[in-house]
Motif scaffolding. Structure first.
Motif, mmCIF file in Angstrom:
data_model
loop_
_atom_site.group_PDB
_atom_site.id
_atom_site.type_symbol
_atom_site.label_atom_id
_atom_site.label_comp_id
_atom_site.label_asym_id
_atom_site.label_seq_id
_atom_site.Cartn_x
_atom_site.Cartn_y
_atom_site.Cartn_z
ATOM 1 N N SER A 119 36.085 74.431 25.319
ATOM 2 C CA SER A 119 34.719 74.769 25.745
ATOM 3 C C SER A 119 33.984 75.621 24.700
ATOM 4 O O SER A 119 32.782 75.480 24.525
ATOM 5 N N GLN A 120 34.701 76.494 24.004
ATOM 6 C CA GLN A 120 34.046 77.369 23.031
ATOM 7 C C GLN A 120 34.272 76.935 21.590
ATOM 8 O O GLN A 120 33.453 77.226 20.728
ATOM 9 N N GLY A 121 35.371 76.275 21.336
ATOM 10 C CA GLY A 121 35.700 75.962 19.942
ATOM 11 C C GLY A 121 35.671 74.486 19.596
ATOM 12 O O GLY A 121 35.822 74.117 18.437
ATOM 13 N N GLY A 122 35.497 73.620 20.597
ATOM 14 C CA GLY A 122 35.442 72.178 20.329
ATOM 15 C C GLY A 122 36.785 71.590 19.935
ATOM 16 O O GLY A 122 36.861 70.473 19.435
ATOM 17 N N LEU A 123 37.864 72.347 20.154
ATOM 18 C CA LEU A 123 39.199 71.871 19.784
ATOM 19 C C LEU A 123 39.958 71.492 21.057
ATOM 20 O O LEU A 123 40.264 72.365 21.870
ATOM 21 N N ARG A 124 40.220 70.199 21.203
ATOM 22 C CA ARG A 124 40.907 69.781 22.426
ATOM 23 C C ARG A 124 42.417 69.857 22.241
ATOM 24 O O ARG A 124 42.974 69.238 21.342
ATOM 25 N N CYS A 125 43.069 70.619 23.102
ATOM 26 C CA CYS A 125 44.526 70.787 23.041
ATOM 27 C C CYS A 125 45.070 70.438 24.417
ATOM 28 O O CYS A 125 44.780 71.142 25.385
ATOM 29 N N ASN A 126 45.844 69.372 24.516
ATOM 30 C CA ASN A 126 46.335 68.972 25.841
ATOM 31 C C ASN A 126 47.462 69.874 26.333
ATOM 32 O O ASN A 126 47.722 69.932 27.527
ATOM 33 N N VAL A 127 48.087 70.592 25.415
ATOM 34 C CA VAL A 127 49.163 71.505 25.809
ATOM 35 C C VAL A 127 48.898 72.873 25.176
ATOM 36 O O VAL A 127 48.544 72.955 23.998
ATOM 37 N N ILE A 128 49.066 73.934 25.977
ATOM 38 C CA ILE A 128 49.007 75.279 25.386
ATOM 39 C C ILE A 128 50.271 76.060 25.752
ATOM 40 O O ILE A 128 50.846 75.858 26.817
ATOM 41 N N ALA A 129 50.683 76.919 24.829
ATOM 42 C CA ALA A 129 51.889 77.719 25.045
ATOM 43 C C ALA A 129 51.494 79.123 25.480
ATOM 44 O O ALA A 129 50.470 79.667 25.059
ATOM 45 N N ASN A 130 52.348 79.689 26.314
ATOM 46 C CA ASN A 130 52.154 81.059 26.776
ATOM 47 C C ASN A 130 53.310 81.935 26.302
ATOM 48 O O ASN A 130 54.472 81.579 26.485
ATOM 49 N N ALA A 131 52.992 83.103 25.708
ATOM 50 C CA ALA A 131 54.013 84.110 25.407
ATOM 51 C C ALA A 131 54.274 84.858 26.710
ATOM 52 O O ALA A 131 53.595 85.829 27.041
ATOM 53 N N ALA A 132 55.256 84.377 27.459
ATOM 54 C CA ALA A 132 55.452 84.791 28.850
ATOM 55 C C ALA A 132 56.318 86.044 28.977
ATOM 56 O O ALA A 132 56.841 86.563 27.983
ATOM 57 N N ASN A 133 56.454 86.511 30.215
ATOM 58 C CA ASN A 133 57.454 87.538 30.533
ATOM 59 C C ASN A 133 58.588 86.861 31.310
ATOM 60 O O ASN A 133 58.434 85.740 31.794
#
Ligand code: AR6
Length: 234
Positions: A119-133
Motif C-alpha cells: 500500500s505504501q511502497g508498491g512492493l507486493r510480497c505474498n509472504v512476510i516473516a515475523n521476528a517472533a517471540n
C-alpha cells in the motif's frame, strides 16, 4: 524523499526503485499467488534489534543463507526490509551481498514498514516473516507488534492452529485468513514466524553472549524461514 526514518519515503535500495511493472513474468507459483506477481518473501533482520545480536555476525550469516537459498528459488525473490534509510544492518547486508555477486533481482533491500509494503511502497510480497517471540503472542514491540496489530485477531487464531510455541532457530508457516487486513490491503497470503537467538538479558532464553550457540541458532532460523518460504511456493 523526505529524509531518513520517514516512512513515507519507502523505497528500494540502493538507488533504483523496484516497482511491480508490466514486464514481470506472467506465471505464478502456488495457489495464493496472484497471476503476474513474483512470489516474494519480505523479511526483517532476525534478532538484531530487541534481541541485541551482533549486526556484523548477523549480516554474515544472513548473506550466507541468502546465497544458499537464492539458487533454489526459481522466479521467486527475497527482500530484506528495515524501517530506516540509516539502518546499519541494511548497509552491511548490501555490501556483503554485492561482494558475493548475489543477483540483485533475486535479493535486494527495501526501506519501509513490513506491514505496508504494497500500500505504501508498491512492493507486493505474498509472504512476510515475523521476528517472533517464543509464545507466538502479539505485542512486545518491534516487528512482532507491528505484524500482529496490522493482521488483526485472525492472525493469532490462525497461528494457534499451527503451533503453541516456538523454539529458538525454528519457524512456523501460517496461512493468513482472507478476512485479515494484511491479506486484503497488502495481499499477504502467509506469515512465517521465526524465533532467533536472544542476547538480551531482559528477554527469555538469553544466550549471555555465547556466539557459538547464537550463530548456529541464527543459521538454523534463516534455514527454517527460507525452507518455509519454499514450502509455500510448492
Ligand atoms: N517493518 C520493518 N522492519 C521493522 C519493523 C517494521 N514495522 N519493526 C522493526 N523492524 P525486532 P528481534 C526491524 O526487535 O531483534 C519483539 O518484541 C528492526 O529495525 O522486531 O528478533 C518480539 O516479541 C530490526 O532490523 O526483532 C521478540 O520478543 C528487525 O526488524 C523480540 O522483539 C528486527 O527487530 C525479537 O527481537
Amino acid at each position: 524523499f523526505k529524509g531518513p526514518d520517514n516512512l513515507s519515503s519507502l523505497s528500494a535500495t540502493p538507488c533504483k526503485d523496484v516497482k511491480e511493472s508490466e514486464d514481470l513474468p506472467k506465471h505464478s507459483i502456488g495457489c495464493d499467488v496472484t497471476p503476474g506477481s513474483i512470489p516474494t518473501l519480505a523479511f526483517p533482520s532476525i534478532s538484531t534489534a530487541d534481541f541485541q545480536f551482533n549486526s556484523e555476525k548477523a549480516s554474515d550469516i544472513m548473506v550466507e543463507k541468502v546465497e544458499e537459498f537464492v539458487k533454489k528459488l526459481g522466479n521467486a525473490r527475497l527482500v530484506l526490509v528495515d524501517l530506516s534509510h540509516g539502518s546499519k544492518i541494511l548497509s552491511l547486508v548490501r555490501v556483503k551481498a554485492a561482494q558475493r555477486n548475489i543477483d540483485s533481482k533475486k535479493f535486494f533491500t527495501f526501506v519501509g514498514d513490513i506491514t505496508q509494503l504494497y500500500s505504501q511502497g508498491g512492493l507486493r510480497c505474498n509472504v512476510i516473516a515475523n521476528a517472533a517471540n517464543w509464545r507466538l503472542k502479539p505485542g512486545g514491540g518491534g516487528v512482532n507488534a507491528a505484524i500482529f496489530s496490522a493482521a488483526g485477531p485472525a492472525l493469532e487464531v490462525a497461528t494457534k492452529e499451527r503451533a503453541a510455541s516456538l523454539l529458538p532457530g525454528h519457524a512456523v508457516v501460517v496461512p493468513l485468513p482472507s478476512n485479515s487486513p494484511l491479506y486484503i490491503r497488502e495481499r499477504v497470503s502467509h506469515i512465517i514466524h521465526v524465533l532467533g537467538p536472544n542476547m538480551n538479558p531482559q528477554r527469555p532464553n538469553c544466550l549471555k553472549d555465547d556466539y557459538i550457540k547464537g550463530c548456529k541458532i541464527l543459521r538454523d532460523a534463516y534455514t527454517s524461514l527460507f525452507d518455509g518460504f519454499l514450502s509455500v511456493l510448492r
